[in-house]
Scaffold this motif. Structure first.
Motif, short mmCIF file in Angstrom:
data_model
loop_
_atom_site.label_atom_id
_atom_site.label_comp_id
_atom_site.label_asym_id
_atom_site.label_seq_id
_atom_site.Cartn_x
_atom_site.Cartn_y
_atom_site.Cartn_z
N SER A 199 48.80 -18.26 -8.53
CA SER A 199 47.04 -18.39 -9.34
C SER A 199 46.22 -17.26 -8.83
CB SER A 199 46.52 -19.66 -8.30
OG SER A 199 47.51 -20.48 -8.68
N LYS A 200 45.87 -17.15 -9.92
CA LYS A 200 44.13 -16.14 -9.60
C LYS A 200 43.44 -16.24 -8.87
CE LYS A 200 47.23 -14.29 -12.70
NZ LYS A 200 47.78 -14.95 -12.56
N GLY A 201 42.87 -15.23 -8.26
CA GLY A 201 41.59 -15.87 -7.52
C GLY A 201 40.28 -15.05 -7.64
N THR A 202 38.96 -14.48 -7.19
CA THR A 202 38.47 -13.97 -7.25
C THR A 202 39.25 -12.03 -7.19
OG1 THR A 202 37.75 -14.10 -4.65
CG2 THR A 202 37.18 -15.15 -6.79
N LEU A 203 37.68 -11.22 -7.31
CA LEU A 203 37.83 -9.86 -7.01
C LEU A 203 38.18 -10.10 -5.63
CD1 LEU A 203 35.99 -8.37 -10.32
CD2 LEU A 203 38.65 -8.19 -9.82
N LYS A 204 37.21 -10.39 -4.92
CA LYS A 204 36.64 -10.72 -3.79
C LYS A 204 38.46 -10.90 -2.82
CE LYS A 204 33.18 -11.70 0.22
NZ LYS A 204 32.72 -12.71 0.51
N ALA A 224 39.39 3.79 3.49
CA ALA A 224 37.97 2.73 3.59
C ALA A 224 38.56 2.24 2.10
CB ALA A 224 36.97 3.77 3.65
N LEU A 225 38.25 1.36 1.91
CA LEU A 225 38.09 0.77 0.62
C LEU A 225 36.84 1.34 0.20
CD1 LEU A 225 39.16 -2.55 0.76
CD2 LEU A 225 40.07 -1.46 -0.55
N PRO A 226 37.08 1.07 -1.08
CA PRO A 226 35.60 1.85 -1.91
C PRO A 226 34.93 0.38 -2.32
CG PRO A 226 37.45 0.89 -3.50
CD PRO A 226 38.03 0.67 -2.22
N PRO A 227 33.44 0.83 -2.35
CA PRO A 227 32.31 -0.06 -2.76
C PRO A 227 32.92 -1.09 -3.11
CG PRO A 227 31.17 1.89 -2.98
CD PRO A 227 32.27 1.65 -2.38
N PRO A 228 32.27 -2.40 -3.71
CA PRO A 228 32.87 -3.52 -4.01
C PRO A 228 32.29 -3.35 -5.98
CG PRO A 228 31.73 -4.40 -1.97
CD PRO A 228 31.25 -2.79 -2.33
N SER A 229 31.50 -3.12 -6.22
CA SER A 229 31.26 -2.70 -7.81
C SER A 229 32.37 -1.76 -7.37
CB SER A 229 29.78 -1.86 -7.58
OG SER A 229 29.44 -0.89 -7.20
N PHE A 231 35.45 -0.58 -7.20
CA PHE A 231 36.82 -1.71 -6.49
C PHE A 231 37.00 -2.81 -8.09
CE2 PHE A 231 39.77 -4.91 -4.97
CZ PHE A 231 40.84 -4.37 -5.22
N ASN A 232 35.83 -3.03 -7.96
CA ASN A 232 35.76 -3.92 -9.33
C ASN A 232 36.03 -2.98 -10.56
OD1 ASN A 232 35.49 -6.16 -7.45
ND2 ASN A 232 33.59 -6.97 -8.19
N ARG A 233 35.57 -2.39 -10.70
CA ARG A 233 36.11 -1.41 -11.70
C ARG A 233 37.04 -0.95 -12.19
NH1 ARG A 233 30.38 0.12 -10.92
NH2 ARG A 233 30.91 2.45 -9.80
N LEU A 234 37.74 -0.64 -10.51
CA LEU A 234 39.22 -0.04 -10.50
C LEU A 234 40.14 -1.31 -11.27
CD1 LEU A 234 41.04 2.14 -9.83
CD2 LEU A 234 40.79 1.07 -7.14
N ALA A 235 40.23 -2.39 -10.31
CA ALA A 235 40.73 -3.78 -10.23
C ALA A 235 40.60 -3.61 -12.15
CB ALA A 235 41.00 -4.58 -9.98
N ARG A 236 39.81 -4.12 -12.52
CA ARG A 236 39.53 -4.36 -13.95
C ARG A 236 40.31 -2.85 -14.64
NH1 ARG A 236 34.54 -6.09 -13.09
NH2 ARG A 236 33.66 -7.62 -12.86
N ALA A 237 40.44 -2.06 -14.72
CA ALA A 237 40.99 -0.67 -15.19
C ALA A 237 42.65 -0.99 -15.53
CB ALA A 237 40.69 0.69 -14.67
N LEU A 238 42.95 -1.38 -13.86
CA LEU A 238 44.51 -1.18 -13.74
C LEU A 238 44.86 -2.85 -13.80
CD1 LEU A 238 44.26 0.38 -9.99
CD2 LEU A 238 45.13 1.46 -12.41
N ALA A 239 44.66 -3.88 -13.81
CA ALA A 239 44.92 -5.37 -14.00
C ALA A 239 45.41 -5.40 -15.87
CB ALA A 239 43.81 -6.25 -13.40
N ASP A 240 47.09 -5.87 -15.99
CA ASP A 240 46.65 -6.23 -16.96
C ASP A 240 45.91 -7.45 -17.26
OD1 ASP A 240 48.59 -6.62 -19.22
OD2 ASP A 240 50.01 -7.32 -18.79
N PRO A 241 45.10 -7.50 -18.82
CA PRO A 241 44.46 -8.19 -19.20
C PRO A 241 45.22 -9.97 -19.04
CG PRO A 241 44.87 -6.42 -21.08
CD PRO A 241 45.11 -6.16 -19.40
#
Length: 711
Positions: A199-204, A224-229, A231-241
């Protein structure tokens, strides 16, 4: 210098259009040579050792390894690409070309053109640096944006390197991940892989999972993790739509009603109670995968979850009544919890509170409030006789919310969403917020029983929710700082104080649903279960002096039917055990009992049938809670009690219930459906003379007096 044939004085051009001058160094046949002389079409080269070679200029330029040292490699410019550039950009590139030519030669049209250079661009009077600065100032006066001497120098270098094409303004192509750390990219890809098929959760939630992977792989705090904004752009770029689609669009919109915030100025002034399905699959007592119901009590002044109960098949009136006792007494810290989750480490005046209530010494870091007003919806559980009677007994005012007005309980409704995103999405068996985000086999991912899930939820509320800043909590002296629920409770204690509310075991028993039954010679008979004790000897066959219709007042906990409590003429409630209670080593709910009774059916006389049911119930509870811990010691036998020895659960042994299940296998589904229909029909558990609503779950009352001592 190397000259073109027939045209003395003109340098020979290489394939790239660059001029090869006398004395230049070139690379030819894997070695470095210097141009020494030209005789017609022949070029004389001298290597580092002083050896000479004479070659034709065409043969020299045709060598694949030929380059001019210090000059770019040969190649035809991509002039055709200029046709794909917008006209505005082509005009800007041509304008830059004229300015660069004027800087280098003094004339906008370059060498060979007619005219007189302007004084500020005359190469004979000014240096290159002065002409670059003059051109930058001139372009700035003309309105060109962000032009400096460094910009002019960079454009000159691009023009010499790529020609007119180098003056076209364009963005530098970059990868999908940009300049992100490769270790972070690998962690995000691993987190997406772990979420594949679930099941898909949130980006957080994905960010927290990636942080755990980085800590496990490289050590805590190493990467260190990048800032939330970011990280969200990175996750959207790597995720399969296709695997991570967006949320579905709303097909209908409801009119927005005026929003009025709910205000409470002291702890317990206003408490909102509601029930919803948790977005997690759990394992029921009979081994099925179910979605438990979550009932919470939210204190508005501090936004604290002062009570939370998970139930398997639905919340009953007894659960809502016990919420009152749970929010008014200190929550005991569970064994194994870290010390910082105890009340002694909370942001409250602990020493002063401990002097008022000694129970806080072993309490968890959660607020204790005495509710004044409770806001409920018009659900069957909250308008039941048992819940309203409990509120009246404890002096709590009940305020029903208007029909079809979820905004009247907006705080508790929003808290449910926070629990699903902050807690549920990290639990095995997460179902997702909607059907499009649901995993492929959520039922197979369920790992926790309802009791274990209750333990996790209690610890999460104490460790996370109560210490998490809430935007709705602001102190008058610190309006810009969001306070945590525990911090707000500590601040309000100074203004409102703390009054302990002691509850005894009798108070817990009074909150249980009430039934009325006769006392026969065999004892008290409830749903094919017989309850008997020597206390009933003098009351067998006699009517109750105060009960309705001569029946006796009986209190039953539907989540643990191993004993009942009867009110005798002395006015006190006395415990009456089930005659087969020694066979059941764990709390058994009414729902489990109905399931077993329906699956087995009666095949012998009443006493043997009841003994078989008790044995089957013990086997079901043992299978539903597999554990590697040592089994409890067998109960001691006393005169007058019925005992039976359970068969060992060794590998390959067949449990006692299996032969009955084999006989009823064909009709089990139909019988279960009928039992569930019967359970839905029994809606008056708290009405006199009616059957209670069957329930299930693991947050039960083992012993009322012992429970009161623990609280």
């Amino acid at each position: 210098m190397v000259s073109a044939p027939g045209r003395p004085g003109r340098p020979v051009a290489a394939a790239s259009g660059r001029q090869v001058k006398l004395g230049a160094y070139v690379t030819f046949q894997g070695g470095t040579w210097q141009v020494a002389a030209v005789a017609g079409a022949s070029v004389t080269l001298v290597d580092e050792d002083g050896q000479t070679a004479s070659v034709l200029s065409s043969f020299l330029f045709a060598d694949p390894a030929f380059t001019v040292v210090g000059s770019p490699s040969a190649g035809v410019r991509q002039w055709g690409l200029l046709e794909s550039v917008p006209a505005r950009q082509r005009e800007q590139a041509l304008a830059w070309q004229r300015h660069i030519r004027e800087i280098e030669t003094g004339l906008p049209d370059g060498p060979g053109s007619t005219g007189v250079p302007r004084p500020e661009y005359d190469p004979q009077r000014t240096s290159m640096a002065e002409r670059e600065q003059t051109k930058a100032d001139e372009l700035t006066r003309l309105g060109w944006p962000r032009v400096s001497r460094a910009t002019v120098r960079r454009m000159r270098a691009r023009y010499h390197d790529q020609g007119l094409w180098g003056l076209i303004p364009r963005r530098k192509p970059s990868s999908a991940t940009g300049q992100a750390d490769e270790r972070v990219v690998a962690a995000v890809l691993e987190a997406l892989r772990r979420q594949r098929g679930r099941s898909k959760g949130t980006l957080k939630g994905l960010r927290e999972l990636a942080g755990q992977i980085l800590a496990d792989t490289h050590g805590p705090g190493t990467v260190a993790l990048p800032p939330p904004s970011t990280f969200n752009r990175l996750a959207r770029a790597l995720a399969d739509p296709l695997e991570h689609p967006g949320r579905p669009a709303r097909t209908a919109t409801a009119p927005v009603r005026p929003f009025t915030p709910t205000v409470a100025l002291r702890p317990g002034e206003l408490v909102q109670i509601d029930t919803t399905r948790l977005d997690v699959m759990a394992i029921s007592e009979d081994g099925r995968a179910v979605r438990p119901e979550l009932t919470i009590a939210l204190e508005i002044a501090t936004r604290s979850v002062v009570a939370a109960v998970l139930r398997e098949e639905g919340t009953k009136a007894v659960d809502a009544a016990l919420l009152l006792a749970e929010m008014a007494v200190p929550h005991p810290a569970r064994p194994g919890w870290p010390d910082h989750l105890r009340m002694a480490h909370a942001a409250v005046p602990y020493d002063r509170l401990l002097a008022l209530d000694a129970r806080l010494e072993q309490a968890a870091a959660r607020p204790v409030v005495v509710p004044e007003t409770i806001v409920i919806d018009r659900g069957r559980v909250f308008v039941s006789t048992a819940f309203l009677a409990a509120c009246e007994t404890l002096g709590v005012s009940v305020q029903p919310a208007p029909p079809r007005s979820p905004a009247a309980k907006g705080a508790v409704e929003r808290t449910f969403g926070s629990i699903n995103t902050l807690f549920a999405q990290h639990v095995a068996g997460y179902t997702g917020p909607h059907i499009l985000a649901r995993g492929e086999a959520v039922q197979d991912e369920a790992r926790f029983t309802v009791a274990q899930l209750q333990e996790l939820l209690d610890e999460w509320i104490t460790a996370c929710w109560q210490h998490r800043p809430h935007d709705g909590l602001r102190h008058p002296l610190l309006p810009k700082k969001a306070l945590a629920p525990n911090e707000m409770w500590g601040a309000l204690l100074g203004a409102c104080g703390y009054v302990p509310w002691p509850l005894t075991g009798t108070d817990y028993l009074e909150l249980l649903p009430v039934r009325f039954h006769p006392v026969t010679g065999r004892g008290i008979r409830i749903n094919h279960r017989t309850y008997d004790h020597t206390l009933l000897n003098e009351h067998r066959g006699r009517p109750s002096p105060a009960g309705a219709g001569g029946k006796w007042e009986v209190h039953l906990n539907p989540h643990d039917v191993r004993q009942i409590y009867i009110r005798l003429p002395d006015g006190h409630l006395h415990e009456i055990p089930w005659i087969h209670r020694d066979h059941i080593h764990a709390p058994m709910s009414e729902t489990t009992w109905r399931h077993i009774r329906t699956a087995l059916g009666r095949r012998t006389d009443r006493e043997k049938h009841e003994a078989a049911l008790a044995e089957a119930a013990d086997q079901v509870l043992r299978r539903a809670r597999p554990t590697t811990a040592a089994q409890p010691a067998p109960p001691k036998t006393t005169p007058g009690t019925h005992t039976a020895k359970a068969a060992p659960q060794a590998a390959g042994d067949q449990p006692a219930m299996s032969r009955y299940e084999a006989e009823a296998e064909d009709s089990l589904d139909a019988l279960e459906a009928r039992a569930q229909a019967e359970a839905r029909d029994d809606v008056g558990a708290d009405e006199p003379g009616t059957h209670p609503l069957p329930g299930s779950g693991a947050l039960t009352l083992y012993d009322a007096d012992q429970e009161a001592e623990l609280w």
